[in-house]
Design a protein around this motif. Sequence first.
Motif, PDB file in Angstrom:
ATOM      1  N   MET A  49       0.928  -1.069  -0.015  1.00 37.21           N
ATOM      2  CA  MET A  49       0.107  -0.061   0.062  1.00 37.21           C
ATOM      3  C   MET A  49       0.925   1.169   0.182  1.00 37.21           C
ATOM      4  SD  MET A  49      -2.774   1.200   2.751  1.00 37.21           S
ATOM      5  CE  MET A  49      -3.129   2.750   2.982  1.00 37.21           C
ATOM      6  N   ALA A  50       1.978   1.177   0.708  1.00 37.38           N
ATOM      7  CA  ALA A  50       2.731   2.419   0.678  1.00 37.38           C
ATOM      8  C   ALA A  50       3.139   3.029  -0.347  1.00 37.38           C
ATOM      9  CB  ALA A  50       4.166   2.046   1.446  1.00 37.38           C
ATOM     10  N   VAL A  51       3.481   2.269  -1.566  1.00 39.16           N
ATOM     11  CA  VAL A  51       3.625   2.891  -2.883  1.00 39.16           C
ATOM     12  C   VAL A  51       2.542   3.705  -3.694  1.00 39.16           C
ATOM     13  CG1 VAL A  51       3.478   0.833  -4.343  1.00 39.16           C
ATOM     14  CG2 VAL A  51       5.064   2.663  -4.990  1.00 39.16           C
ATOM     15  N   PHE A  52       1.442   3.162  -3.276  1.00 40.64           N
ATOM     16  CA  PHE A  52       0.284   3.695  -3.981  1.00 40.64           C
ATOM     17  C   PHE A  52      -0.431   4.623  -3.165  1.00 40.64           C
ATOM     18  CE2 PHE A  52       0.282  -0.762  -5.239  1.00 40.64           C
ATOM     19  CZ  PHE A  52       0.416  -0.648  -6.565  1.00 40.64           C
ATOM     20  N   THR A  53      -0.203   4.793  -2.114  1.00 41.23           N
ATOM     21  CA  THR A  53      -0.705   6.190  -1.152  1.00 41.23           C
ATOM     22  C   THR A  53      -0.103   7.381  -1.602  1.00 41.23           C
ATOM     23  OG1 THR A  53      -0.822   4.713   0.697  1.00 41.23           O
ATOM     24  CG2 THR A  53      -1.038   7.130   1.244  1.00 41.23           C
ATOM     25  N   PRO A  54       0.898   7.731  -2.018  1.00 43.23           N
ATOM     26  CA  PRO A  54       1.314   9.316  -2.583  1.00 43.23           C
ATOM     27  C   PRO A  54       0.652   9.445  -3.957  1.00 43.23           C
ATOM     28  CG  PRO A  54       3.230   7.948  -2.218  1.00 43.23           C
ATOM     29  CD  PRO A  54       2.180   6.942  -1.759  1.00 43.23           C
ATOM     30  N   VAL A  55       0.531   8.406  -4.752  1.00 41.09           N
ATOM     31  CA  VAL A  55      -0.293   8.525  -5.909  1.00 41.09           C
ATOM     32  C   VAL A  55      -1.703   8.996  -5.798  1.00 41.09           C
ATOM     33  CG1 VAL A  55      -0.795   7.315  -8.166  1.00 41.09           C
ATOM     34  CG2 VAL A  55       1.145   7.096  -7.071  1.00 41.09           C
ATOM     35  N   ILE A  56      -2.337   8.260  -5.042  1.00 47.28           N
ATOM     36  CA  ILE A  56      -3.943   8.421  -4.973  1.00 47.28           C
ATOM     37  C   ILE A  56      -3.981   9.662  -4.265  1.00 47.28           C
ATOM     38  CG2 ILE A  56      -4.416   7.078  -2.874  1.00 47.28           C
ATOM     39  CD1 ILE A  56      -6.931   6.265  -4.094  1.00 47.28           C
ATOM     40  N   ASN A  57      -3.296   9.946  -3.230  1.00 44.29           N
ATOM     41  CA  ASN A  57      -3.395  11.340  -2.343  1.00 44.29           C
ATOM     42  C   ASN A  57      -3.014  12.561  -3.332  1.00 44.29           C
ATOM     43  OD1 ASN A  57      -4.266   9.888  -0.345  1.00 44.29           O
ATOM     44  ND2 ASN A  57      -2.450  10.389   1.023  1.00 44.29           N
ATOM     45  N   GLY A  58      -2.180  12.385  -4.068  1.00 45.26           N
ATOM     46  CA  GLY A  58      -1.518  13.496  -4.968  1.00 45.26           C
ATOM     47  C   GLY A  58      -2.328  13.649  -5.932  1.00 45.26           C
ATOM     48  N   VAL A  59      -3.071  12.800  -6.604  1.00 41.22           N
ATOM     49  CA  VAL A  59      -3.946  13.008  -7.876  1.00 41.22           C
ATOM     50  C   VAL A  59      -5.337  13.471  -7.275  1.00 41.22           C
ATOM     51  CG1 VAL A  59      -5.306  11.702  -9.376  1.00 41.22           C
ATOM     52  CG2 VAL A  59      -3.108  11.078  -9.362  1.00 41.22           C
ATOM     53  N   GLY A  60      -5.861  13.123  -6.195  1.00 39.93           N
ATOM     54  CA  GLY A  60      -6.926  13.649  -5.658  1.00 39.93           C
ATOM     55  C   GLY A  60      -6.810  15.041  -4.966  1.00 39.93           C
TER      56      GLY A  60
END
Length: 187
Positions: A23-34
């Motif tokens: 999950m750690a690698v996907f968190t900055p992506v989902i948070n950054g895009v949103g």
Amino acid sequence: MAISSVGGLILDRTVSDPNFAGMAVFTPVINGVGGNLVAVQASRISTYLHMSGEPGDSPGAAPRRCPSPCSTFFSPDVNSRSARVLFLLVVPGHLVFLYTISSMQGGHTTLTLIFIVFYMTAALLQVLILLYIADWMVHWMWGRHLDPDNFSIPYLTALGDLIGTGLLALSFHVLWLIGDRDSDVGD
């Protein structure tokens, strides 16, 4: 800061379990895009309001008590159209990031079809909620003589961190429960 910290606690609690380390690698992506998409929308609504005067001055831009989701996403006004366009950018944007993560072999998560469905559902739901809150918050701040560009964007991005991390953690937990587990966790 407190809002984002709650998201950080969710992240810490989730990734401390070795089964959810990916999950750690996907968190900055989902948070950054949103966060970026909602910041664009908040800025657009604020600019639209600034065209009619100073914060709190315009009776035509009176704060809405609670806008309906239909008025936020389906009305003919320019801010509704931009909300629809930004919402439609979520899937292609995340697909590019998922492909990049996969090609770089980042994280410990296999990109199965069911994972992508859960991930995209979480991302779409996050942005949908954030765009709706932005519509209300920018008008609310405007009616209280606050410049929404300065005051709403930090709250919206913090909420994006909290909602995105929470939905992503929920997705990982549900995927684990239904048996979509990674064979490469811990490699």
